[in-house]
Design an enzyme around this catalytic site. Structure first.
Site, PDB file in Angstrom:
ATOM      1  N   HIS A 185       0.833  -1.203   0.000  1.00 19.90           N
ATOM      2  CA  HIS A 185       0.000   0.000   0.000  1.00 19.90           C
ATOM      3  C   HIS A 185       0.870   1.256   0.000  1.00 19.90           C
ATOM      4  O   HIS A 185       0.648   2.190  -0.792  1.00 19.90           O
ATOM      5  CB  HIS A 185      -0.909  -0.010   1.231  1.00 19.90           C
ATOM      6  CG  HIS A 185      -1.844   1.160   1.306  1.00 19.90           C
ATOM      7  ND1 HIS A 185      -3.154   1.073   0.902  1.00 19.90           N
ATOM      8  CD2 HIS A 185      -1.658   2.434   1.741  1.00 19.90           C
ATOM      9  CE1 HIS A 185      -3.745   2.250   1.074  1.00 19.90           C
ATOM     10  NE2 HIS A 185      -2.853   3.094   1.590  1.00 19.90           N
ATOM     11  N   GLU A 186       1.882   1.268   0.869  1.00 15.61           N
ATOM     12  CA  GLU A 186       2.738   2.448   0.963  1.00 15.61           C
ATOM     13  C   GLU A 186       3.607   2.617  -0.281  1.00 15.61           C
ATOM     14  O   GLU A 186       3.862   3.734  -0.725  1.00 15.61           O
ATOM     15  CB  GLU A 186       3.600   2.368   2.218  1.00 15.61           C
ATOM     16  CG  GLU A 186       2.808   2.383   3.509  1.00 15.61           C
ATOM     17  CD  GLU A 186       1.833   3.549   3.590  1.00 15.61           C
ATOM     18  OE1 GLU A 186       2.215   4.687   3.229  1.00 15.61           O
ATOM     19  OE2 GLU A 186       0.678   3.330   4.001  1.00 15.61           O
ATOM     20  N   HIS A 200       1.888   4.430  -3.051  1.00 14.04           N
ATOM     21  CA  HIS A 200       1.798   5.888  -2.931  1.00 14.04           C
ATOM     22  C   HIS A 200       2.925   6.609  -3.672  1.00 14.04           C
ATOM     23  O   HIS A 200       2.814   7.805  -3.948  1.00 14.04           O
ATOM     24  CB  HIS A 200       1.811   6.300  -1.461  1.00 14.04           C
ATOM     25  CG  HIS A 200       0.484   6.185  -0.793  1.00 14.04           C
ATOM     26  ND1 HIS A 200      -0.674   6.688  -1.350  1.00 14.04           N
ATOM     27  CD2 HIS A 200       0.110   5.622   0.392  1.00 14.04           C
ATOM     28  CE1 HIS A 200      -1.694   6.456  -0.540  1.00 14.04           C
ATOM     29  NE2 HIS A 200      -1.251   5.804   0.526  1.00 14.04           N
ATOM     30  N   GLU A 260      -5.542   7.499  -1.775  1.00 15.89           N
ATOM     31  CA  GLU A 260      -5.836   6.319  -0.953  1.00 15.89           C
ATOM     32  C   GLU A 260      -6.644   5.255  -1.688  1.00 15.89           C
ATOM     33  O   GLU A 260      -6.462   4.062  -1.467  1.00 15.89           O
ATOM     34  CB  GLU A 260      -6.569   6.748   0.318  1.00 15.89           C
ATOM     35  CG  GLU A 260      -5.770   7.700   1.200  1.00 15.89           C
ATOM     36  CD  GLU A 260      -4.440   7.122   1.664  1.00 15.89           C
ATOM     37  OE1 GLU A 260      -4.206   5.915   1.477  1.00 15.89           O
ATOM     38  OE2 GLU A 260      -3.623   7.890   2.204  1.00 15.89           O
TER      39      GLU A 260
END
Length: 816
Positions: free
Chosen positions: A509-510, A513, A532
């Site tokens: 997920h990170e 980004h 997000e």
């Protein structure tokens, strides 16, 4: 004239007048004092008049052009080391004079808001002056407005960049006789140097930042801003384009957290506050204010300084017991993405190096000429990794892992093994890594407000004394990772236990980004789904590819199961949250609009409930999943790579993505899809989107979820059996479940009115629940508290001590 900004109770004001003047580069020179819990030093800002780029716009589609085109663009080259000498010890032999500073022992004359001003000189500056047209006040002076709060501002002065030896080569017109115009021309030439001269540019920024002051500037403060003016400078063009601010943070400042790590040693880090970094340094907070920065940070030699930076900094010993760290960023980013963490961190290294580890350690150092931007990029010229053949094929970027020493073993066992495959998986999906390196830090257990949340808690119903049976996201969230920042990711220690699944998904997920949230940023912060929602959708795709042994049909099943879990969470959140917080595009047609000066508000940005909500993650995820299904995965991800290549280094609004997507959908698949219909059904309405409800009602339950349903039925039978049953009765045989299946199982069991102690004991032993990951253990603790299963209270105590932020612990305790 600007209208007076009167934000409602929960709106976050962005006060900086970015339409008139833009910060192009920050130079920070800071000391970290753990004894006083203060960060103190100087900040030098280099400006460019923003009105030269200003383009008027009246339509939503043109909003992205309503600010500085220059401000929308990022840039990113490779590391070099440009040390910044401590300004307090700079040698006068180079022609500089020391500038006056306040010592730590001097009297603090801050007002009740914690800020200082020079009121005896600036008594004519009203605290509401920023509400006027700060671009030109007629006979009044131009007013620079910076976002600032919880800071003690000690002094503001103009920097005499013309005094730097050798700087005369930046003066195009030798006929300039007005010194202030000469200084501003030097700064203009410096901030507009070609991308292939970025090393030289950083060096001159450092040298100019150490130049002497040439006159104090008048300043005033209020709750949200720092206002600066120079007598006689009536426009942004006339205002000094290089200024120095001497300031110190406050221990209670909301941008950083002073705490202790898992070993009880002090540390400090940016916490992802709703107010971003304005309590760390005065800055321009609006996303359009793209800037580069370099920072020198001094701390005790026992501490490690980690920061957003393209270089993997190493300490320089200044004197016994004190070290200096220097980082820099040459890719323009919003000031909100600046991140710092100072603590007694230990670098965790593998015991044996794999080929991937060895490849990742090799520094990527192409020549500056390699970074010339080709015309096919949509951003202004900058050193772009997307246009360098070596960078585009680099599957695994250099990375490091840091943690408190007591977690070294856990990191080696879990996290260290995951970084390379997750980075490689991301590259296989989206292509070029936008950033040249990555640090991962395991932060203290009390790390608050850490981005993606994915859990729920039982709560006390107002009309009954017992705990509710279902989840209540509104009351509680369980958080694992940090807000978006280049080059550094914060992960909770909670991700390190119970296998690799939770750690892997959070890491993916990170990593996502880097593309969505950083390389491509939202032009309006209310459109959080652009960051997000994409990261949530991509984490499943990255994680499936990172698990190389996973067959395609298994990956698909696991993604369907996670969709099932998210559907349950979204339904619950929408039942338990205010309607105004459920809208992904709350400003609707005014999204991206600002006042004439560039100031604006982030709608609901300070609402305390917003920090506990997942609607931007979940609704955004389901919208992207819906669109991917309409196109087909192959077509969708091919388009996504094209979108990244088109918009990297730029800020976008929702319509930029949707318009390009619809242009790539064949007519037969588009049907009734349009930007307007997606706005109406998904982005501008509260509640469940109608297309999503239709899809979920028509879709069949996935195989993994059906398996959980069968296990729930078994446990219900076990729970109904009398205590003294016939030993000849059939004994239930339970299947082995995946972590996400266990989460779903426990959520179903939480819906049961009663579970007897025998059932709970059997449940604990069957699945070894205290050894599972934090997601599973959280649900287990809910069951324990709900049914007052005292034998497992030790599991709740451990969970509270190791996995929760303090305020969250308090809520659970009083709820039970």
């Amino acid at each position: 004239m600007d209208i007076k900004l009167d934000p409602s109770r929960d709106d976050l004001p962005l006060m900086a007048n970015t339409s008139h003047i833009l910060v192009k580069h920050y130079v920070l020179d800071l000391d970290v004092d753990f004894e006083s819990q203060i960060i103190e030093g100087t900040l030098v800002l280099f400006f460019e008049s923003g009105n030269r780029y200003r383009k008027k716009s009246s339509s939503t589609e043109e909003t992205c052009q309503s600010e500085s085109d220059e401000a929308c663009k990022f840039r990113t080259p490779e590391p070099c080391h440009v040390p910044v000498t401590n300004t307090r010890t700079f040698s006068s032999k180079m022609g500089y004079n020391d500038f006056a500073i306040y010592g730590k022992g001097e009297k603090d004359t801050s007002g009740k808001d914690g800020n200082h001003d020079n009121q005896e000189q600036a008594s004519g500056i009203s605290s509401s002056k920023y509400c006027c047209d700060t671009g030109n006040h007629g006979s009044e002076d131009f007013l620079l407005v910076l976002d600032c709060c919880d800071l003690s501002v000690l002094k503001v002065e103009e920097v005499d960049v013309a005094a730097v030896p050798g700087i005369e080569k930046f003066t195009r017109s030798p006929k300039l006789t007005v010194v202030s115009e000469l200084r501003n021309q030097i700064v203009h030439e410096l901030v507009t140097l070609p991308a292939d001269r970025w090393r030289e540019q950083l060096d001159h920024y450092a040298r100019c930042s150490q130049a002497p002051g040439c006159g104090e500037l008048l300043f005033d403060t209020d709750t949200w801003s720092l206002q600066i003016r120079k007598t006689g400078a009536q426009t942004a063009i006339d205002f000094p384009h290089a200024i120095r601010i001497r300031y110190r943070t406050k221990p209670q400042g909301r941008s950083v957290t002073w705490t202790s790590d898992q070993s009880g040693r002090p540390c400090v880090y940016t916490m992802g506050s709703p107010i971003n970094n304005r309590a760390l340094f005065p800055c321009q907070e609006p996303p359009v204010a793209m800037s580069t920065w370099q920072a020198t940070v001094r701390a005790a030699a026992s501490f490690v300084v980690l920061m957003s930076g393209e270089n993997s900094a190493q300490p320089t010993q200044l004197r016994e017991g004190c070290s200096s760290w220097h980082y820099y960023v040459t890719m323009p980013m919003p000031a909100s993405t600046f991140t710092i963490a100072v603590g007694p961190w230990t670098e965790v290294k593998p015991e044996t190096c794999s080929p991937n580890d060895q490849a990742a350690k090799r520094p990527f150092s192409p020549s500056e000429a390699d970074f010339r931007c080709a015309s096919i990029c949509g951003h202004v010229e900058y050193p772009c990794r997307f246009q360098n053949a070596s960078a585009t094929t680099q599957e695994i970027i250099p990375h490091r892992v840091f943690a408190p020493g007591c977690l070294r073993g856990a990191c080696q066992e879990t996290l260290l093994q995951l970084v390379s495959p997750c980075l490689s998986a991301a590259h296989s999906v989206l292509g070029t890594h936008p950033f040249s390196r990555l640090d991962v830090l395991i932060v203290p257990a009390n790390f608050p407000s850490l981005g993606m949340a994915s859990s729920f808690l039982t709560s006390v119903c107002p009309d009954q004394d017992s705990l509710t049976c279902g989840p209540c996201y509104k009351a509680f969230l369980f958080k694992f990772a940090c807000p978006n920042s280049p080059h550094i990711v914060f992960l909770s220690q909670s991700t390190l236990t119970g296998g690799s699944h939770l750690c892997g998904t959070r890491l993916c997920h990170e990593i996502a980004h880097a593309w969505f949230g950083l390389a491509i940023g939202a032009r309006d912060w209310t459109e959080e789904w652009l960051s997000e929602g994409f990261a949530t959708h991509l984490e499943d795709v990255f994680w499936a590819k990172a698990q190389q042994q996973l067959a395609p049909h298994e990956a698909q099943e696991q993604q369907e199961l996670r969709a099932c879990l998210r559907w349950r969470r979204l339904q619950d959140e929408l039942r338990n949250s205010p309607e105004q917080l459920q809208v992904l595009r709350p400003s609707k047609e005014k999204t991206g609009h600002v006042t004439d000066s560039g100031s604006s508000v982030v709608k609901h940005g300070l609402n305390p409930e917003k920090g506990f909500m997942q609607v931007h993650y979940l609704k955004g995820y389901f919208l992207l999943r819906f669109l991917a299904r309409r196109l087909g995965d192959d077509t969708y991800f091919s388009f996504l790579r094209k979108f990244v290549h088109t918009f990297h280094g730029q800020l976008i609004l929702s319509q930029d993505f949707l318009q390009m997507l619809l242009e790539n959908i064949p007519e037969e698949k588009r049907l009734d899809l349009s930007v307007e219909s997606i706005f109406r059904d998904w982005l501008e309405s509260s509640g469940l989107p109608q297309p999503l409800q239709t899809e979920r009602q028509a879709g069949a339950e996935c195989g993994l979820a059906r398996q959980v349903g069968a296990e729930v039925a078994k446990w219900n039978r076990v729970n109904r059996r009398p205590r003294k049953r016939n030993r000849r009765g059939t004994k239930e045989v339970f299947e082995k479940l995946l972590p996400d299946q266990l989460v779903l199982l426990l959520e179903h069991l939480l819906e049961q009115k009663t579970l007897n102690p025998r059932t709970l004991q059997s449940l604990e032993r069957t699945y070894h629940l205290p050894q599972q990951d934090a997601e599973v253990r959280h649900r287990w603790c809910e069951l324990v508290v709900k049914h007052k299963y005292t034998k497992a209270y030790k599991d709740v105590e451990r969970f509270l001590q190791e996995d929760q932020e303090r305020s969250q612990r308090f809520f659970l305790i009083i709820s039970s």
